[in-house]
Design a protein around this motif. Structure first.
Motif, PDB file in Angstrom:
ATOM      1  N   SER A  65      42.343  41.527  36.823  1.00 32.45           N
ATOM      2  CA  SER A  65      42.149  42.858  37.406  1.00 32.45           C
ATOM      3  C   SER A  65      43.466  43.435  37.919  1.00 32.45           C
ATOM      4  CB  SER A  65      41.109  42.807  38.528  1.00 32.45           C
ATOM      5  OG  SER A  65      41.553  42.032  39.629  1.00 32.45           O
ATOM      6  N   ASN A  66      44.328  42.581  38.469  1.00 32.74           N
ATOM      7  CA  ASN A  66      45.635  43.052  38.919  1.00 32.74           C
ATOM      8  C   ASN A  66      46.408  43.711  37.778  1.00 32.74           C
ATOM      9  OD1 ASN A  66      45.480  42.341  41.595  1.00 32.74           O
ATOM     10  ND2 ASN A  66      46.684  40.467  41.410  1.00 32.74           N
ATOM     11  N   ASP A  67      46.453  43.022  36.639  1.00 30.91           N
ATOM     12  CA  ASP A  67      47.220  43.580  35.528  1.00 30.91           C
ATOM     13  C   ASP A  67      46.588  44.859  34.998  1.00 30.91           C
ATOM     14  OD1 ASP A  67      48.916  41.367  35.752  1.00 30.91           O
ATOM     15  OD2 ASP A  67      49.192  41.271  33.587  1.00 30.91           O
ATOM     16  N   TYR A  68      45.256  44.940  35.020  1.00 39.71           N
ATOM     17  CA  TYR A  68      44.599  46.150  34.535  1.00 39.71           C
ATOM     18  C   TYR A  68      44.856  47.332  35.464  1.00 39.71           C
ATOM     19  CZ  TYR A  68      40.995  49.454  33.136  1.00 39.71           C
ATOM     20  OH  TYR A  68      40.339  50.598  32.738  1.00 39.71           O
ATOM     21  N   ALA A 100      41.904  43.172  29.561  1.00 36.81           N
ATOM     22  CA  ALA A 100      42.081  42.653  30.916  1.00 36.81           C
ATOM     23  C   ALA A 100      40.873  42.975  31.779  1.00 36.81           C
ATOM     24  CB  ALA A 100      43.355  43.224  31.536  1.00 36.81           C
ATOM     25  N   LEU A 101      40.340  44.198  31.643  1.00 39.01           N
ATOM     26  CA  LEU A 101      39.188  44.595  32.445  1.00 39.01           C
ATOM     27  C   LEU A 101      37.970  43.748  32.112  1.00 39.01           C
ATOM     28  CD1 LEU A 101      37.847  46.449  34.493  1.00 39.01           C
ATOM     29  CD2 LEU A 101      37.412  48.073  32.634  1.00 39.01           C
ATOM     30  N   TRP A 102      37.693  43.560  30.821  1.00 39.31           N
ATOM     31  CA  TRP A 102      36.545  42.755  30.434  1.00 39.31           C
ATOM     32  C   TRP A 102      36.713  41.302  30.859  1.00 39.31           C
ATOM     33  CZ3 TRP A 102      31.925  44.307  29.583  1.00 39.31           C
ATOM     34  CH2 TRP A 102      31.687  45.573  29.050  1.00 39.31           C
ATOM     35  N   ALA A 103      37.927  40.788  30.754  1.00 38.34           N
ATOM     36  CA  ALA A 103      38.177  39.412  31.201  1.00 38.34           C
ATOM     37  C   ALA A 103      37.944  39.285  32.702  1.00 38.34           C
ATOM     38  CB  ALA A 103      39.601  38.994  30.845  1.00 38.34           C
ATOM     39  N   ALA A 104      38.378  40.288  33.466  1.00 34.17           N
ATOM     40  CA  ALA A 104      38.187  40.274  34.915  1.00 34.17           C
ATOM     41  C   ALA A 104      36.704  40.311  35.267  1.00 34.17           C
ATOM     42  CB  ALA A 104      38.912  41.458  35.558  1.00 34.17           C
ATOM     43  N   GLY A 109      31.861  37.670  37.238  1.00 38.21           N
ATOM     44  CA  GLY A 109      30.451  37.305  37.134  1.00 38.21           C
ATOM     45  C   GLY A 109      30.255  35.804  37.147  1.00 38.21           C
ATOM     46  N   LEU A 110      31.122  35.084  36.425  1.00 36.93           N
ATOM     47  CA  LEU A 110      31.038  33.624  36.400  1.00 36.93           C
ATOM     48  C   LEU A 110      31.322  33.039  37.779  1.00 36.93           C
ATOM     49  CD1 LEU A 110      30.673  31.008  34.842  1.00 36.93           C
ATOM     50  CD2 LEU A 110      33.088  31.137  34.170  1.00 36.93           C
TER      51      LEU A 110
END
Length: 308
Positions: A65-68, A100-104, A109-110
């Motif tokens: 999220s930081n990078d996004y 990046a957003l989807w990974a965050a 969620g996990l």
């Protein structure tokens, strides 16, 4: 051979998560678990492992999220170092920002799911779950909506508390079911050192941050005053050790951070010499400020293990 295609994107996604930094979170968490053992709590291995996975996935969420949300500042940053300015994966075009957003979101969620399992395995599921939830939420709003704390002047103090404080406290509460004076004493010097580190890595970014209106302390106070705040928290972290010992921190644990004192002296000396205006030293400043908090936590962990 340079990876291409799908493999290249996978490697970029891993680098975007800055996996090397996960070691620091694991160290702070282990310190909390060791302190709980010193306090008399039997090791609950399932809670410990689930808590560690929670911490690491929440940390990955924060990295992505930081990078996004920092993409504009990272693109405007003319002086990134190995320790500041993000992973540089998105500004270089190796992945689209949405990755990046989807990974965050997936990691977040996990982390929430794992937090539920970890809390249920602890002596006090409600207290443990509440702390883990607070840590995950703060890790998100540090750079993400709705608060964007690191853009509004709150990044350094909140980051210092979340990265070292809530991580170590999570390891402790998952074993004991409660927070005690001991758990608070162990995080105080580390939070101050983490604050030092966050200011140190913001100095190379302040030009880009200023350009996009990101209000770090280096932007709000100016790099010189921010550097003096950095040196001040470093000095206070060491000066408070006798007080922490008097308040109940075991002697060996209270002495342990002194092993990193030469790094604190170097940071203070370089501040006196005007390091905020010396870009050629910013990479070293980031490295040693990270080394200070990691070394202190590692030495405190070792001290607790020797007392078990």
């Amino acid at each position: 051979m340079k990876p291409t295609g799908l493999l290249a994107r996978l490697v970029a996604l891993i680098l975007l998560g800055r996996p090397l930094h996960l070691a620091g979170g694991a160290l702070f968490y282990a310190l909390g678990v060791a302190a709980a053992g010193y306090a008399g709590a039997p090791l609950a291995l399932d809670a410990a492992l689930l808590g560690l996975l929670t911490v690491m996935t929440a940390q990955l969420m924060n990295h992505y999220s930081n990078d996004y949300f920092d993409l504009d500042a990272d693109q405007a940053n003319p002086t990134p170092t190995r320790w500041s300015g993000g992973s540089r994966v998105l500004p270089s075009g190796q992945l689209p920002p949405q990755a990046a957003l989807w990974a965050a979101l997936c990691c977040g969620g996990l982390a929430l799911v794992l937090a539920g399992f970890a809390a249920s395995a602890s002596p006090s599921p409600l207290a443990s779950g509440a702390l883990l939830l607070v840590a995950i939420v703060l890790a998100w709003v540090y750079s993400g909506p709705p608060l964007y704390l690191h853009r509004r002047g709150f990044g350094e103090p909140v980051g210092a508390f979340v990265v070292t404080g809530t991580t170590a406290l999570s390891g402790y509460i998952l074993q004991t079911g409660q927070l005690t004076l001991l758990s608070l004493l162990i995080i105080l010097p580390l939070c101050l050192m983490q604050f030092t580190m966050l200011v140190a890595v913001s100095l190379p970014d302040q030009q880009g941050d200023r350009a996009v209106g990101k209000l770090t302390l280096a932007v709000l106070l100016g790099p010189e005053r921010a550097a003096w705040c950095m040196a001040g928290t470093t000095v206070v972290a060491y000066l408070m050790l006798p007080l922490l010992w008097y308040a109940g921190l075991p002697t060996l644990v209270a002495l342990a951070p002194l092993g990193a004192a030469p790094i604190g002296l170097w940071i203070s000396f370089q501040t006196f010499r005007g390091i905020w205006a010396k870009p050629h030293l910013w990479d070293a400043l980031g490295f040693w400020s990270i080394g200070q908090v990691v070394a202190s936590a590692g030495l405190m962990l070792l001290a607790f293990l020797l007392r078990l």
